[in-house]
Structure formats: C-alpha cells, structure tokens
Write a protein that holds these residues in place. Structure first.
Motif, PDB file in Angstrom:
ATOM      1  N   VAL A  50       0.838  -1.196   0.000  1.00 12.72           N
ATOM      2  CA  VAL A  50       0.000   0.000   0.000  1.00 12.72           C
ATOM      3  C   VAL A  50       0.873   1.247   0.000  1.00 12.72           C
ATOM      4  CG1 VAL A  50      -1.692   1.337   1.341  1.00 12.72           C
ATOM      5  CG2 VAL A  50      -1.910  -1.148   1.194  1.00 12.72           C
ATOM      6  N   LEU A  51       0.460   2.215  -0.798  1.00 13.24           N
ATOM      7  CA  LEU A  51       1.098   3.527  -0.844  1.00 13.24           C
ATOM      8  C   LEU A  51       0.097   4.548  -0.331  1.00 13.24           C
ATOM      9  CD1 LEU A  51       3.333   5.528  -1.775  1.00 13.24           C
ATOM     10  CD2 LEU A  51       2.187   5.535  -4.020  1.00 13.24           C
ATOM     11  N   LEU A  52       0.470   5.272   0.711  1.00 14.41           N
ATOM     12  CA  LEU A  52      -0.341   6.371   1.209  1.00 14.41           C
ATOM     13  C   LEU A  52       0.374   7.659   0.823  1.00 14.41           C
ATOM     14  CD1 LEU A  52      -1.339   5.076   4.765  1.00 14.41           C
ATOM     15  CD2 LEU A  52      -2.657   4.963   2.637  1.00 14.41           C
ATOM     16  N   VAL A  53      -0.337   8.545   0.139  1.00 17.03           N
ATOM     17  CA  VAL A  53       0.249   9.763  -0.406  1.00 17.03           C
ATOM     18  C   VAL A  53      -0.191  10.967   0.414  1.00 17.03           C
ATOM     19  CG1 VAL A  53       0.403  11.211  -2.470  1.00 17.03           C
ATOM     20  CG2 VAL A  53       0.230   8.718  -2.705  1.00 17.03           C
ATOM     21  N   GLY A  54       0.786  11.771   0.828  1.00 15.50           N
ATOM     22  CA  GLY A  54       0.498  12.976   1.601  1.00 15.50           C
ATOM     23  C   GLY A  54      -0.372  13.956   0.836  1.00 15.50           C
ATOM     24  N   PRO A  55      -1.209  14.721   1.540  1.00 16.47           N
ATOM     25  CA  PRO A  55      -2.173  15.609   0.894  1.00 16.47           C
ATOM     26  C   PRO A  55      -1.537  16.705   0.041  1.00 16.47           C
ATOM     27  CG  PRO A  55      -2.112  16.010   3.257  1.00 16.47           C
ATOM     28  CD  PRO A  55      -1.298  14.781   3.001  1.00 16.47           C
ATOM     29  N   HIS A  56      -0.344  17.134   0.382  1.00 14.47           N
ATOM     30  CA  HIS A  56       0.286  18.194  -0.406  1.00 14.47           C
ATOM     31  C   HIS A  56       0.804  17.675  -1.754  1.00 14.47           C
ATOM     32  CE1 HIS A  56       3.095  16.394   2.388  1.00 14.47           C
ATOM     33  NE2 HIS A  56       4.038  16.597   1.495  1.00 14.47           N
ATOM     34  N   LEU A  57       0.757  16.363  -1.959  1.00 13.70           N
ATOM     35  CA  LEU A  57       1.115  15.784  -3.258  1.00 13.70           C
ATOM     36  C   LEU A  57      -0.120  15.529  -4.118  1.00 13.70           C
ATOM     37  CD1 LEU A  57       3.895  13.248  -2.193  1.00 13.70           C
ATOM     38  CD2 LEU A  57       4.169  15.533  -3.163  1.00 13.70           C
ATOM     39  N   GLU A  58      -1.250  16.046  -3.696  1.00 10.63           N
ATOM     40  CA  GLU A  58      -2.508  15.825  -4.433  1.00 10.63           C
ATOM     41  C   GLU A  58      -2.410  16.191  -5.914  1.00 10.63           C
ATOM     42  OE1 GLU A  58      -7.290  16.663  -4.097  1.00 10.63           O
ATOM     43  OE2 GLU A  58      -5.931  17.754  -2.775  1.00 10.63           O
ATOM     44  N   PRO A  59      -1.720  17.275  -6.286  1.00 10.66           N
ATOM     45  CA  PRO A  59      -1.627  17.573  -7.721  1.00 10.66           C
ATOM     46  C   PRO A  59      -0.946  16.461  -8.533  1.00 10.66           C
ATOM     47  CG  PRO A  59      -0.996  19.492  -6.435  1.00 10.66           C
ATOM     48  CD  PRO A  59      -1.131  18.336  -5.478  1.00 10.66           C
ATOM     49  N   ARG A  60      -0.150  15.635  -7.882  1.00 10.54           N
ATOM     50  CA  ARG A  60       0.535  14.539  -8.575  1.00 10.54           C
ATOM     51  C   ARG A  60      -0.071  13.169  -8.250  1.00 10.54           C
ATOM     52  NH1 ARG A  60       4.391  18.157  -6.939  1.00 10.54           N
ATOM     53  NH2 ARG A  60       5.319  17.001  -5.229  1.00 10.54           N
ATOM     54  N   PHE A  61      -1.172  13.169  -7.507  1.00 11.46           N
ATOM     55  CA  PHE A  61      -1.757  11.913  -7.055  1.00 11.46           C
ATOM     56  C   PHE A  61      -2.169  10.996  -8.207  1.00 11.46           C
ATOM     57  CE2 PHE A  61      -5.348   9.248  -5.694  1.00 11.46           C
ATOM     58  CZ  PHE A  61      -4.676   8.478  -4.757  1.00 11.46           C
ATOM     59  N   GLU A  62      -2.752  11.550  -9.242  1.00 13.58           N
ATOM     60  CA  GLU A  62      -3.200  10.711 -10.354  1.00 13.58           C
ATOM     61  C   GLU A  62      -2.021   9.947 -10.961  1.00 13.58           C
ATOM     62  OE1 GLU A  62      -5.290  11.322 -14.656  1.00 13.58           O
ATOM     63  OE2 GLU A  62      -6.039  12.546 -12.999  1.00 13.58           O
ATOM     64  N   ARG A  63      -0.905  10.632 -11.155  1.00 16.07           N
ATOM     65  CA  ARG A  63       0.290   9.984 -11.723  1.00 16.07           C
ATOM     66  C   ARG A  63       0.861   8.957 -10.758  1.00 16.07           C
ATOM     67  NH1 ARG A  63       5.494  11.036 -10.840  1.00 16.07           N
ATOM     68  NH2 ARG A  63       5.074  13.083  -9.970  1.00 16.07           N
ATOM     69  N   LEU A  64       0.959   9.313  -9.476  1.00  6.62           N
ATOM     70  CA  LEU A  64       1.496   8.392  -8.472  1.00  6.62           C
ATOM     71  C   LEU A  64       0.594   7.168  -8.325  1.00  6.62           C
ATOM     72  CD1 LEU A  64       2.561  10.991  -5.758  1.00  6.62           C
ATOM     73  CD2 LEU A  64       4.019   9.858  -7.435  1.00  6.62           C
ATOM     74  N   SER A  65      -0.706   7.403  -8.352  1.00  5.58           N
ATOM     75  CA  SER A  65      -1.674   6.313  -8.242  1.00  5.58           C
ATOM     76  C   SER A  65      -1.540   5.355  -9.419  1.00  5.58           C
ATOM     77  CB  SER A  65      -3.088   6.894  -8.177  1.00  5.58           C
ATOM     78  OG  SER A  65      -4.039   5.873  -8.112  1.00  5.58           O
ATOM     79  N   LEU A  77      -4.987   8.637  -1.050  1.00  8.65           N
ATOM     80  CA  LEU A  77      -4.553   9.994  -0.749  1.00  8.65           C
ATOM     81  C   LEU A  77      -4.968  10.322   0.676  1.00  8.65           C
ATOM     82  CD1 LEU A  77      -3.363  12.700  -1.815  1.00  8.65           C
ATOM     83  CD2 LEU A  77      -5.711  13.311  -2.467  1.00  8.65           C
ATOM     84  N   LEU A  78      -4.014  10.734   1.474  1.00 13.25           N
ATOM     85  CA  LEU A  78      -4.305  11.097   2.854  1.00 13.25           C
ATOM     86  C   LEU A  78      -4.929  12.492   2.910  1.00 13.25           C
ATOM     87  CD1 LEU A  78      -0.962   9.907   4.475  1.00 13.25           C
ATOM     88  CD2 LEU A  78      -3.207   8.840   4.735  1.00 13.25           C
ATOM     89  N   PRO A  79      -5.920  12.688   3.770  1.00 12.86           N
ATOM     90  CA  PRO A  79      -6.498  14.027   3.926  1.00 12.86           C
ATOM     91  C   PRO A  79      -5.571  14.898   4.779  1.00 12.86           C
ATOM     92  CG  PRO A  79      -7.541  12.516   5.444  1.00 12.86           C
ATOM     93  CD  PRO A  79      -6.596  11.699   4.598  1.00 12.86           C
ATOM     94  N   LYS A  80      -5.748  16.205   4.699  1.00 18.50           N
ATOM     95  CA  LYS A  80      -4.912  17.136   5.473  1.00 18.50           C
ATOM     96  C   LYS A  80      -5.009  16.883   6.968  1.00 18.50           C
ATOM     97  CE  LYS A  80      -5.060  20.709   2.006  1.00 18.50           C
ATOM     98  NZ  LYS A  80      -5.529  22.017   1.610  1.00 18.50           N
ATOM     99  N   SER A  81      -6.157  16.414   7.417  1.00 18.90           N
ATOM    100  CA  SER A  81      -6.374  16.200   8.852  1.00 18.90           C
ATOM    101  C   SER A  81      -5.503  15.090   9.431  1.00 18.90           C
ATOM    102  CB  SER A  81      -7.850  15.875   9.114  1.00 18.90           C
ATOM    103  OG  SER A  81      -8.214  14.674   8.448  1.00 18.90           O
ATOM    104  N   ASP A  89      -5.663   5.982  13.286  1.00 19.37           N
ATOM    105  CA  ASP A  89      -6.836   5.228  12.854  1.00 19.37           C
ATOM    106  C   ASP A  89      -7.295   5.579  11.445  1.00 19.37           C
ATOM    107  OD1 ASP A  89      -6.850   3.808  15.200  1.00 19.37           O
ATOM    108  OD2 ASP A  89      -8.459   4.986  16.126  1.00 19.37           O
ATOM    109  N   LEU A  90      -7.356   6.852  11.117  1.00 16.18           N
ATOM    110  CA  LEU A  90      -7.803   7.254   9.786  1.00 16.18           C
ATOM    111  C   LEU A  90      -6.839   6.738   8.718  1.00 16.18           C
ATOM    112  CD1 LEU A  90      -9.604   8.786   7.803  1.00 16.18           C
ATOM    113  CD2 LEU A  90      -8.273  10.838   8.326  1.00 16.18           C
ATOM    114  N   ALA A  91      -5.558   6.919   8.937  1.00 13.58           N
ATOM    115  CA  ALA A  91      -4.554   6.439   7.978  1.00 13.58           C
ATOM    116  C   ALA A  91      -4.626   4.917   7.851  1.00 13.58           C
ATOM    117  CB  ALA A  91      -3.157   6.874   8.401  1.00 13.58           C
ATOM    118  N   LEU A  92      -4.833   4.233   8.960  1.00 15.60           N
ATOM    119  CA  LEU A  92      -4.928   2.778   8.923  1.00 15.60           C
ATOM    120  C   LEU A  92      -6.172   2.329   8.161  1.00 15.60           C
ATOM    121  CD1 LEU A  92      -3.849   0.020   9.648  1.00 15.60           C
ATOM    122  CD2 LEU A  92      -4.911   0.252  11.914  1.00 15.60           C
ATOM    123  N   ASP A  93      -7.285   2.993   8.390  1.00 17.83           N
ATOM    124  CA  ASP A  93      -8.508   2.651   7.653  1.00 17.83           C
ATOM    125  C   ASP A  93      -8.305   2.827   6.148  1.00 17.83           C
ATOM    126  OD1 ASP A  93      -9.824   2.062  10.019  1.00 17.83           O
ATOM    127  OD2 ASP A  93     -10.858   4.009  10.120  1.00 17.83           O
TER     128      ASP A  93
END
Length: 105
Positions: A50-65, A77-81, A89-93
């Motif tokens: 599994v790859l979890l991507v930080g929210p500030h990389l959202e502009p590149r998320f489609e390519r990374l995904s 994609l991880l939310p800012k929160s 828990d949120l990241a694990l879910d």
C-alpha cells in the motif's frame, strides 16, 4: 501489510507512520510502515502493498496512483487532517481499504 507513506521530503510522514504503527498494533495487525519521500517511489513500489500519499502531493496523485496500480500496489490519498490526528486510525482505515482494492486489481 507493507505500507509506504510519502510526502515531499519524508519528515511529516514519519509522524503519521508512527501513529499508524501504534493503531495497527492496537488492532492486532502485523504492519511494516515506512515513511519516505516521493523520490523513494521508483525503487519502493515493488516491495510494498500500500502507498499512502500525503495531501500536499494531491496535484501529482493521479500519476502516483497510476504508477502504484501498475505494480499491483493499493493507493490512497491522505487528507490534510491526518497530520493533526491524535492517532493513526484514519490512515490505517485508508490503508486497509487500499489493500482490499489492491486484491481486485
């Protein structure tokens, strides 16, 4: 489950990785969680589930995904929160959901 959390430089993802490990242990899950930077991806995708991507990389998320899915890696994609959360828990879910998505690829 082997999880890589990426952000720009890898520093902020280290805090999320620690909290995610704690939450996983509390749920009785066997996890390997590593924090890294976007530059770690090419060599890391073949070794993770599994790859979890930080929210500030959202502009590149489609390519990374697309890169992750091409190699059978679940991705979310991880939310800012997630950086201000008290636990992992949120990241694990998100990781568990991405792992299940991966099994359908």
């Amino acid at each position: 489950m082997k999880i890589l959390i990426v952000c720009g430089a890898g520093a902020s993802s280290a805090f999320v990785a620690h909290r995610l490990r704690v939450s996983g242990k509390e749920r009785g899950l066997t996890l390997t969680v590593v924090a890294g930077s976007e530059s770690d991806l090419p060599s890391s995708l073949d070794t993770i589930d599994v790859l979890l991507v930080g929210p500030h990389l959202e502009p590149r998320f489609e390519r990374l995904s697309a890169q992750a899915k091409e190699r059978g890696v679940g991705v979310a994609l991880l939310p800012k929160s997630v950086f201000s959360a008290r636990d992992g828990d949120l990241a694990l879910d998100l990781a568990v959901d991405a792992e299940h998505e991966r099994s359908w690829v």
